[in-house]
Design a protein around this motif. Sequence first.
Motif, PDB file in Angstrom:
ATOM      1  N   LEU A 123      11.680  25.910  11.787  1.00 19.49           N
ATOM      2  CA  LEU A 123      11.552  24.919  10.718  1.00 19.49           C
ATOM      3  C   LEU A 123      10.505  25.348   9.701  1.00 19.49           C
ATOM      4  O   LEU A 123      10.685  25.169   8.488  1.00 19.49           O
ATOM      5  N   GLU A 124       9.411  25.918  10.194  1.00 23.58           N
ATOM      6  CA  GLU A 124       8.364  26.390   9.287  1.00 23.58           C
ATOM      7  C   GLU A 124       8.888  27.505   8.386  1.00 23.58           C
ATOM      8  O   GLU A 124       8.560  27.564   7.199  1.00 23.58           O
ATOM      9  N   THR A 125       9.716  28.372   8.943  1.00 26.11           N
ATOM     10  CA  THR A 125      10.320  29.445   8.146  1.00 26.11           C
ATOM     11  C   THR A 125      11.179  28.867   7.022  1.00 26.11           C
ATOM     12  O   THR A 125      11.241  29.427   5.919  1.00 26.11           O
ATOM     13  N   LEU A 126      11.821  27.739   7.297  1.00 24.82           N
ATOM     14  CA  LEU A 126      12.666  27.085   6.298  1.00 24.82           C
ATOM     15  C   LEU A 126      11.861  26.199   5.342  1.00 24.82           C
ATOM     16  O   LEU A 126      12.434  25.574   4.447  1.00 24.82           O
ATOM     17  N   GLY A 127      10.550  26.122   5.573  1.00 18.45           N
ATOM     18  CA  GLY A 127       9.691  25.344   4.684  1.00 18.45           C
ATOM     19  C   GLY A 127       9.739  23.843   4.907  1.00 18.45           C
ATOM     20  O   GLY A 127       9.414  23.073   4.011  1.00 18.45           O
ATOM     21  N   ILE A 128      10.140  23.431   6.115  1.00 22.62           N
ATOM     22  CA  ILE A 128      10.233  21.998   6.427  1.00 22.62           C
ATOM     23  C   ILE A 128       8.954  21.544   7.120  1.00 22.62           C
ATOM     24  O   ILE A 128       8.569  22.112   8.157  1.00 22.62           O
ATOM     25  N   PRO A 129       8.265  20.541   6.585  1.00 18.50           N
ATOM     26  CA  PRO A 129       7.013  20.070   7.198  1.00 18.50           C
ATOM     27  C   PRO A 129       7.247  19.475   8.587  1.00 18.50           C
ATOM     28  O   PRO A 129       8.286  18.848   8.836  1.00 18.50           O
ATOM     29  N   ILE A 130       6.263  19.667   9.468  1.00 16.22           N
ATOM     30  CA  ILE A 130       6.358  19.169  10.841  1.00 16.22           C
ATOM     31  C   ILE A 130       5.093  18.401  11.193  1.00 16.22           C
ATOM     32  O   ILE A 130       3.981  18.858  10.923  1.00 16.22           O
ATOM     33  N   GLU A 134       0.822  -1.203   0.000  1.00 13.21           N
ATOM     34  CA  GLU A 134       0.000   0.000   0.000  1.00 13.21           C
ATOM     35  C   GLU A 134       0.858   1.254   0.000  1.00 13.21           C
ATOM     36  O   GLU A 134       0.579   2.225  -0.707  1.00 13.21           O
ATOM     37  N   SER A 135       1.958   1.240   0.767  1.00 15.21           N
ATOM     38  CA  SER A 135       2.782   2.434   0.874  1.00 15.21           C
ATOM     39  C   SER A 135       3.417   2.806  -0.450  1.00 15.21           C
ATOM     40  O   SER A 135       3.580   3.978  -0.769  1.00 15.21           O
ATOM     41  N   GLU A 136       3.795   1.802  -1.281  1.00 15.60           N
ATOM     42  CA  GLU A 136       4.413   2.099  -2.562  1.00 15.60           C
ATOM     43  C   GLU A 136       3.384   2.646  -3.540  1.00 15.60           C
ATOM     44  O   GLU A 136       3.656   3.556  -4.321  1.00 15.60           O
ATOM     45  N   ASN A 137       2.182   2.098  -3.519  1.00 11.89           N
ATOM     46  CA  ASN A 137       1.135   2.590  -4.410  1.00 11.89           C
ATOM     47  C   ASN A 137       0.756   4.030  -4.086  1.00 11.89           C
ATOM     48  O   ASN A 137       0.391   4.803  -4.966  1.00 11.89           O
ATOM     49  N   GLN A 138       0.824   4.374  -2.814  1.00  6.67           N
ATOM     50  CA  GLN A 138       0.370   5.693  -2.397  1.00  6.67           C
ATOM     51  C   GLN A 138       1.506   6.699  -2.280  1.00  6.67           C
ATOM     52  O   GLN A 138       1.304   7.830  -1.884  1.00  6.67           O
ATOM     53  N   ALA A 139       2.726   6.282  -2.643  1.00  8.01           N
ATOM     54  CA  ALA A 139       3.888   7.131  -2.423  1.00  8.01           C
ATOM     55  C   ALA A 139       3.781   8.460  -3.158  1.00  8.01           C
ATOM     56  O   ALA A 139       4.370   9.449  -2.742  1.00  8.01           O
ATOM     57  N   THR A 140       3.089   8.507  -4.297  1.00  8.46           N
ATOM     58  CA  THR A 140       2.982   9.743  -5.069  1.00  8.46           C
ATOM     59  C   THR A 140       1.680  10.487  -4.812  1.00  8.46           C
ATOM     60  O   THR A 140       1.447  11.531  -5.399  1.00  8.46           O
ATOM     61  N   GLU A 141       0.827   9.953  -3.953  1.00 13.00           N
ATOM     62  CA  GLU A 141      -0.443  10.608  -3.656  1.00 13.00           C
ATOM     63  C   GLU A 141      -0.269  11.567  -2.481  1.00 13.00           C
ATOM     64  O   GLU A 141       0.452  11.267  -1.525  1.00 13.00           O
ATOM     65  N   PRO A 142      -0.904  12.730  -2.512  1.00 17.49           N
ATOM     66  CA  PRO A 142      -0.808  13.668  -1.384  1.00 17.49           C
ATOM     67  C   PRO A 142      -1.331  13.037  -0.092  1.00 17.49           C
ATOM     68  O   PRO A 142      -2.265  12.245  -0.102  1.00 17.49           O
ATOM     69  N   ILE A 143      -0.710  13.410   1.005  1.00 22.16           N
ATOM     70  CA  ILE A 143      -1.098  12.925   2.324  1.00 22.16           C
ATOM     71  C   ILE A 143      -1.635  14.100   3.107  1.00 22.16           C
ATOM     72  O   ILE A 143      -0.990  15.148   3.190  1.00 22.16           O
ATOM     73  N   GLU A 144      -2.795  13.920   3.712  1.00 19.85           N
ATOM     74  CA  GLU A 144      -3.404  14.992   4.487  1.00 19.85           C
ATOM     75  C   GLU A 144      -3.844  14.460   5.850  1.00 19.85           C
ATOM     76  O   GLU A 144      -4.434  13.385   5.940  1.00 19.85           O
ATOM     77  N   LEU A 145      -3.526  15.227   6.888  1.00 24.27           N
ATOM     78  CA  LEU A 145      -3.965  14.859   8.234  1.00 24.27           C
ATOM     79  C   LEU A 145      -4.001  16.114   9.097  1.00 24.27           C
ATOM     80  O   LEU A 145      -3.530  17.178   8.696  1.00 24.27           O
ATOM     81  N   THR A 146      -4.567  15.971  10.281  1.00 26.61           N
ATOM     82  CA  THR A 146      -4.570  17.050  11.270  1.00 26.61           C
ATOM     83  C   THR A 146      -3.712  16.617  12.445  1.00 26.61           C
ATOM     84  O   THR A 146      -3.930  15.552  13.018  1.00 26.61           O
ATOM     85  N   ASN A 154      -1.560   9.028  13.267  1.00 25.51           N
ATOM     86  CA  ASN A 154      -0.898   9.983  12.383  1.00 25.51           C
ATOM     87  C   ASN A 154       0.486   9.507  11.942  1.00 25.51           C
ATOM     88  O   ASN A 154       0.887   9.713  10.794  1.00 25.51           O
ATOM     89  N   ILE A 155       1.203   8.873  12.857  1.00 26.12           N
ATOM     90  CA  ILE A 155       2.512   8.310  12.483  1.00 26.12           C
ATOM     91  C   ILE A 155       2.326   7.231  11.423  1.00 26.12           C
ATOM     92  O   ILE A 155       3.087   7.136  10.452  1.00 26.12           O
ATOM     93  N   GLY A 156       1.286   6.416  11.587  1.00 32.57           N
ATOM     94  CA  GLY A 156       0.991   5.391  10.582  1.00 32.57           C
ATOM     95  C   GLY A 156       0.705   5.992   9.217  1.00 32.57           C
ATOM     96  O   GLY A 156       1.127   5.458   8.182  1.00 32.57           O
ATOM     97  N   ILE A 157       0.019   7.132   9.200  1.00 34.81           N
ATOM     98  CA  ILE A 157      -0.304   7.788   7.926  1.00 34.81           C
ATOM     99  C   ILE A 157       0.964   8.260   7.224  1.00 34.81           C
ATOM    100  O   ILE A 157       1.157   8.006   6.031  1.00 34.81           O
ATOM    101  N   VAL A 158       1.863   8.928   7.954  1.00 37.27           N
ATOM    102  CA  VAL A 158       3.066   9.468   7.307  1.00 37.27           C
ATOM    103  C   VAL A 158       4.062   8.373   6.944  1.00 37.27           C
ATOM    104  O   VAL A 158       4.918   8.566   6.079  1.00 37.27           O
ATOM    105  N   THR A 208      -0.089  18.710   5.055  1.00 31.87           N
ATOM    106  CA  THR A 208      -0.218  18.143   3.716  1.00 31.87           C
ATOM    107  C   THR A 208       1.171  17.842   3.175  1.00 31.87           C
ATOM    108  O   THR A 208       2.052  18.715   3.175  1.00 31.87           O
ATOM    109  N   LEU A 209       1.381  16.608   2.736  1.00 31.53           N
ATOM    110  CA  LEU A 209       2.638  16.187   2.129  1.00 31.53           C
ATOM    111  C   LEU A 209       2.344  15.697   0.722  1.00 31.53           C
ATOM    112  O   LEU A 209       1.361  14.997   0.497  1.00 31.53           O
TER     113      LEU A 209
END
Length: 360
Positions: free
Chosen positions: A134-141, A24-36, A158-162, A44-45
């Motif tokens: 980190l946000e100033t540098l544009g790094i997702p958190i 599943e992770s390989e199939n979804q590797a190019t799909e956007p990831i969204e969570l709260t 959430n860890i499982g999602i990312v 959003t990744l």
Amino acid sequence: MKKTIHLLLLVVMLFGLAACSQPESENQATEPIELTDALGKPLTLESLPQSIVVAGKQTPMIIDLIYLFPSAEAKIVGIENRSQTTTSFLDAFSPSSSLKVNLEKGAGAEQIAALNPDLVILKTTMAEEVGAGLETLGIPILYVSMESISEIETDITNIGIVLGDSERAAEIIDQYGQIRSDIEGKIPASEEAEPEVLLLQYSEDNGEIAFEVPPVSWLQTNLVEMAGGNPIWKEAVESGGWTKVNMEQIADWNPEMIFVVNYSGDSESTVSQLLENSTWQELDAAKNGKIYGFPGDFISWDQPDSRWILGFYWLAVKINPEAFQDVDFTVVVTDFYKTFYSLDESTIQQNILPLLFGSL
């Protein structure tokens, strides 16, 4: 000609089956990831992160959660050196794992950014100190909370999602739920008042001893209640963090049981030291032999960490000894690390069981 067509069709079918069978992770590797995340902020990744850094306060506890996922190790490129326990814990998996502890304590945004992470995982309390940079540098958190059982479950989700492994996240949560249900099923429902219990954090600074009790909403208080005890300190605590209490207050409460937490030493030795004091000897808990050092291995089991279930189990045994007879915690711990971390018995016996401390 027909044979050629048949062969071509067979090749196409085989390629199709191979594509369908990808994880599943390989199939979804190019799909956007969204969570709260735990701060309520949307994350959003564009794709699954392949290089993850864990930093800030409570890094050891975050690592303990992440390593519940077998796929995590390959994606972690940096860990802040907040505690020696992190290195010891990672060594239980493989010697190369501890090499990932490559950030000095208190590492800032620039040091973290030098590792080129796709994602940084931080505790919510680090939002201003590290996250803003980190946000100033544009790094997702991804922010995690890890204060209550429900928050830990959300963090695991959430860890499982990312990591692209939501199936494992659901499995972990289910495993915790099953063990918790089994323990709660043995705790007797009594018409009598629940035993009055006191959980104390002990600390010493330049010879000055201090005692503190946890807030009502924190995991430590919740675990005592879940295990069938009455947290006698609830009316006296302030909101926020640990609340200091003096010996006069402890004597006034005079609880039936006392559980002593020591984050800087052996809790059982601490109990022995306290019992040398005549004031402590006069407490009912002391007279009845019911002052216990809270146990742990790499860290104390009372904390909001993957091992909270061990702390709950131990409290349930101590508060309800008739319902939990002949419980061997070396067996309990062995089963825990087999179930949640897939470690073999030899590794557990060599690297984990010798670390056990407290009144086991």
